[in-house]
Enzyme design. Structure first.
Site, PDB file in Angstrom:
ATOM      1  N   SER A 160     -19.944 -25.726 -42.293  1.00  0.00           N
ATOM      2  CA  SER A 160     -19.283 -26.909 -41.727  1.00  0.00           C
ATOM      3  C   SER A 160     -20.182 -28.100 -41.987  1.00  0.00           C
ATOM      4  CB  SER A 160     -19.094 -26.741 -40.222  1.00  0.00           C
ATOM      5  OG  SER A 160     -18.802 -27.996 -39.644  1.00  0.00           O
ATOM      6  N   TYR A 173     -22.084 -23.970 -32.031  1.00  0.00           N
ATOM      7  CA  TYR A 173     -21.372 -24.001 -33.318  1.00  0.00           C
ATOM      8  C   TYR A 173     -22.216 -24.724 -34.366  1.00  0.00           C
ATOM      9  CZ  TYR A 173     -17.494 -24.822 -36.595  1.00  0.00           C
ATOM     10  OH  TYR A 173     -16.683 -24.877 -37.703  1.00  0.00           O
TER      11      TYR A 173
HETATM   12  N1  LIG Z   1     -10.831 -26.596 -39.187  1.00  0.00           N
HETATM   13  C1  LIG Z   1     -11.886 -27.380 -39.382  1.00  0.00           C
HETATM   14  O1  LIG Z   1     -11.848 -28.608 -39.182  1.00  0.00           O
HETATM   15  C2  LIG Z   1     -13.156 -26.757 -39.884  1.00  0.00           C
HETATM   16  C3  LIG Z   1     -14.187 -27.608 -40.231  1.00  0.00           C
HETATM   17  C4  LIG Z   1     -15.362 -27.057 -40.700  1.00  0.00           C
HETATM   18  C5  LIG Z   1     -15.492 -25.700 -40.817  1.00  0.00           C
HETATM   19  N2  LIG Z   1     -14.466 -24.883 -40.460  1.00  0.00           N
HETATM   20  C6  LIG Z   1     -14.648 -23.447 -40.606  1.00  0.00           C
HETATM   21  O2  LIG Z   1     -13.649 -22.948 -41.449  1.00  0.00           O
HETATM   22  C7  LIG Z   1     -13.408 -21.578 -41.143  1.00  0.00           C
HETATM   23  C8  LIG Z   1     -11.919 -21.367 -40.955  1.00  0.00           C
HETATM   24  O3  LIG Z   1     -11.506 -22.160 -39.860  1.00  0.00           O
HETATM   25  P1  LIG Z   1      -9.985 -22.491 -39.509  1.00  0.00           P
HETATM   26  O4  LIG Z   1      -9.919 -23.908 -39.175  1.00  0.00           O
HETATM   27  O5  LIG Z   1      -9.101 -21.917 -40.555  1.00  0.00           O
HETATM   28  O6  LIG Z   1      -9.855 -21.688 -38.151  1.00  0.00           O
HETATM   29  P2  LIG Z   1      -8.767 -20.646 -37.630  1.00  0.00           P
HETATM   30  O7  LIG Z   1      -7.396 -21.051 -38.026  1.00  0.00           O
HETATM   31  O8  LIG Z   1      -9.068 -20.441 -36.181  1.00  0.00           O
HETATM   32  O9  LIG Z   1      -9.157 -19.359 -38.440  1.00  0.00           O
HETATM   33  C9  LIG Z   1     -10.320 -18.654 -38.146  1.00  0.00           C
HETATM   34  C10 LIG Z   1     -10.039 -17.208 -38.362  1.00  0.00           C
HETATM   35  O10 LIG Z   1     -11.212 -16.490 -37.972  1.00  0.00           O
HETATM   36  C11 LIG Z   1     -10.761 -15.212 -37.622  1.00  0.00           C
HETATM   37  N3  LIG Z   1     -11.666 -14.555 -36.695  1.00  0.00           N
HETATM   38  C12 LIG Z   1     -12.173 -15.033 -35.540  1.00  0.00           C
HETATM   39  N4  LIG Z   1     -12.937 -14.096 -34.967  1.00  0.00           N
HETATM   40  C13 LIG Z   1     -12.913 -13.014 -35.797  1.00  0.00           C
HETATM   41  C14 LIG Z   1     -13.497 -11.750 -35.768  1.00  0.00           C
HETATM   42  N5  LIG Z   1     -14.320 -11.367 -34.766  1.00  0.00           N
HETATM   43  N6  LIG Z   1     -13.246 -10.882 -36.778  1.00  0.00           N
HETATM   44  C15 LIG Z   1     -12.409 -11.230 -37.781  1.00  0.00           C
HETATM   45  N7  LIG Z   1     -11.836 -12.423 -37.870  1.00  0.00           N
HETATM   46  C16 LIG Z   1     -12.080 -13.300 -36.891  1.00  0.00           C
HETATM   47  C17 LIG Z   1      -9.410 -15.373 -36.969  1.00  0.00           C
HETATM   48  O11 LIG Z   1      -8.660 -14.293 -37.462  1.00  0.00           O
HETATM   49  P3  LIG Z   1      -7.739 -13.299 -36.600  1.00  0.00           P
HETATM   50  O12 LIG Z   1      -7.486 -13.952 -35.262  1.00  0.00           O
HETATM   51  O13 LIG Z   1      -6.554 -13.213 -37.476  1.00  0.00           O
HETATM   52  O14 LIG Z   1      -8.527 -12.056 -36.517  1.00  0.00           O
HETATM   53  C18 LIG Z   1      -8.891 -16.686 -37.533  1.00  0.00           C
HETATM   54  O15 LIG Z   1      -7.791 -16.479 -38.375  1.00  0.00           O
HETATM   55  C19 LIG Z   1     -14.241 -21.273 -39.904  1.00  0.00           C
HETATM   56  O16 LIG Z   1     -15.439 -20.658 -40.295  1.00  0.00           O
HETATM   57  C20 LIG Z   1     -14.525 -22.639 -39.330  1.00  0.00           C
HETATM   58  O17 LIG Z   1     -15.705 -22.653 -38.583  1.00  0.00           O
HETATM   59  C21 LIG Z   1     -13.285 -25.394 -39.998  1.00  0.00           C
END
Ligand SMILES: NC(=O)c1ccc[n+]([C@@H]2O[C@H](COP(=O)([O-])OP(=O)(O)OC[C@H]3O[C@@H](n4cnc5c(N)ncnc54)[C@H](OP(=O)(O)O)[C@@H]3O)[C@@H](O)[C@H]2O)c1
Length: 280
Positions: A160, A173
């Site tokens: 991130s 985080y």
């Molecule tokens: N959105 C942003 O603005 C942003 C910015 C910077 C970085 N990121 C990073 O990008 C990545 C994806 O984020 P996103 O925005 O797509 O979030 P999201 O929609 O919440 O997706 C995150 C996924 O992580 C999975 N997850 C959580 N705990 C888990 C576990 N114990 N085992 C397996 N899977 C698990 C969940 O899958 P299930 O519930 O299907 O198991 C969920 O689908 C993350 O690493 C986040 O920190 C996001």
């Protein structure tokens, strides 16, 4: 290299890509794009119903050679990752490319007017730290082993932008993603020196993308207007907007493709210039 050879760098026919968090907001767009590029894509998720729905949508949309499957797994439970490895092996063979997109913050680990840093609960801090750091390390252990044995492979971690400079309110985080950057560099060096220079490890560092995790930090629940924090983000983003999941695709496909054959140990910000801007 001629044009055909250059374009073929982005053809993933016969390559198996595992995406942890592949059913999430960002992961699903990466999965869709890779199936369009002819890859065998495995969506790893704890939630069978949601992942199977995503998988079916992708397979129905895409008419090429690529295909998506689902594997159940929890990135914090190494036994479930081992089981997923066997499931994947029976359908697609070895995992060539691992994308660690599982992660995120949790509101219980966020300071609020009524919860100071001093009162953030231990289990919330531990959960966010573990999910983002161990949830990246454990899949690298399970699926990186095969890469080491075959002397070839690609790992892409999802960090991130707040790994470079921590954002207010989300200490666990921020610290965990900073650790993901450090681990990305560590593993890149370790794999190249001890196993093969053809194993590459990089990361992308997304900036602000509106998703379920941060929607109500950035926009008001009732009015939909930007919150003070949302306005501050836009004011500090030279490109003057939030990112969209599509914004991640170009850097992702480049880093996991042979076009980036000499690139390892990097973290690429995809943040509209946020991390470059001093604010003045
Ligand atoms: N959105 C942003 O603005 C942003 C910015 C910077 C970085 N990121 C990073 O990008 C990545 C994806 O984020 P996103 O925005 O797509 O979030 P999201 O929609 O919440 O997706 C995150 C996924 O992580 C999975 N997850 C959580 N705990 C888990 C576990 N114990 N085992 C397996 N899977 C698990 C969940 O899958 P299930 O519930 O299907 O198991 C969920 O689908 C993350 O690493 C986040 O920190 C996001």
């Amino acid at each position: 290299m001629n044009q055909d050879e250059f374009q073929s760098l982005y053809d993933f026919t016969g390559r198996t890509v595992l995406i942890t968090g592949g059913a999430g907001v960002l992961g699903i767009e990466i999965a869709r794009m890779l199936v369009q590029c002819n890859a065998n894509v495995v969506i790893l998720s704890r939630n069978q119903e949601r992942a199977e729905k995503s998988m079916a949508e992708i397979n129905a949309d895409v008419k090429g050679k690529g295909r998506a499957i689902f594997a159940q797994g929890d990135v914090l439970e190494i036994n479930t990752l081992q089981q997923a490895k066997e499931t994947i092996h029976s359908q697609f063979g070895d995992v060539d490319i691992l994308i660690n997109a599982a992660g995120g913050n949790h509101s219980s680990a966020t300071t609020k007017p009524d919860i100071s840093f001093f009162d953030l609960p231990l289990d919330a801090l531990r959960h966010v730290g573990d999910l983002n750091l161990l949830g990246t390390i454990l899949p690298c252990q399970v699926f990186g082993r095969g890469m080491a044995e075959r002397s070839e492979g690609v790992i892409l971690n999802v960090s991130s932008m707040n790994a470079f400079r921590p954002l207010t309110r989300i200490p666990a985080y921020s610290a965990a993603k900073a650790a993901v950057n450090n681990f990305t560099q560590w593993l890149a060096v370790h794999m190249a020196q001890n196993y093969s220079p053809r194993i590459r490890v990089n990361a992308i560092a997304p900036g602000f993308f509106i998703t379920e995790q941060n929607r109500f930090l950035l926009t008001d629940k009732d009015s939909g207007e930007l919150t003070a924090r949302g306005k501050s983000v836009i004011a500090h983003t030279p490109m003057n907007r939030f990112g969209t999941p599509e914004d991640l695709l170009g850097a992702t496909i480049w880093l996991i493709s042979p076009a980036a054959a000499f690139v390892t140990g990097t973290v690429i910000p995809i943040d509209g210039g946020f991390s470059a801007f001093s604010g003045v």
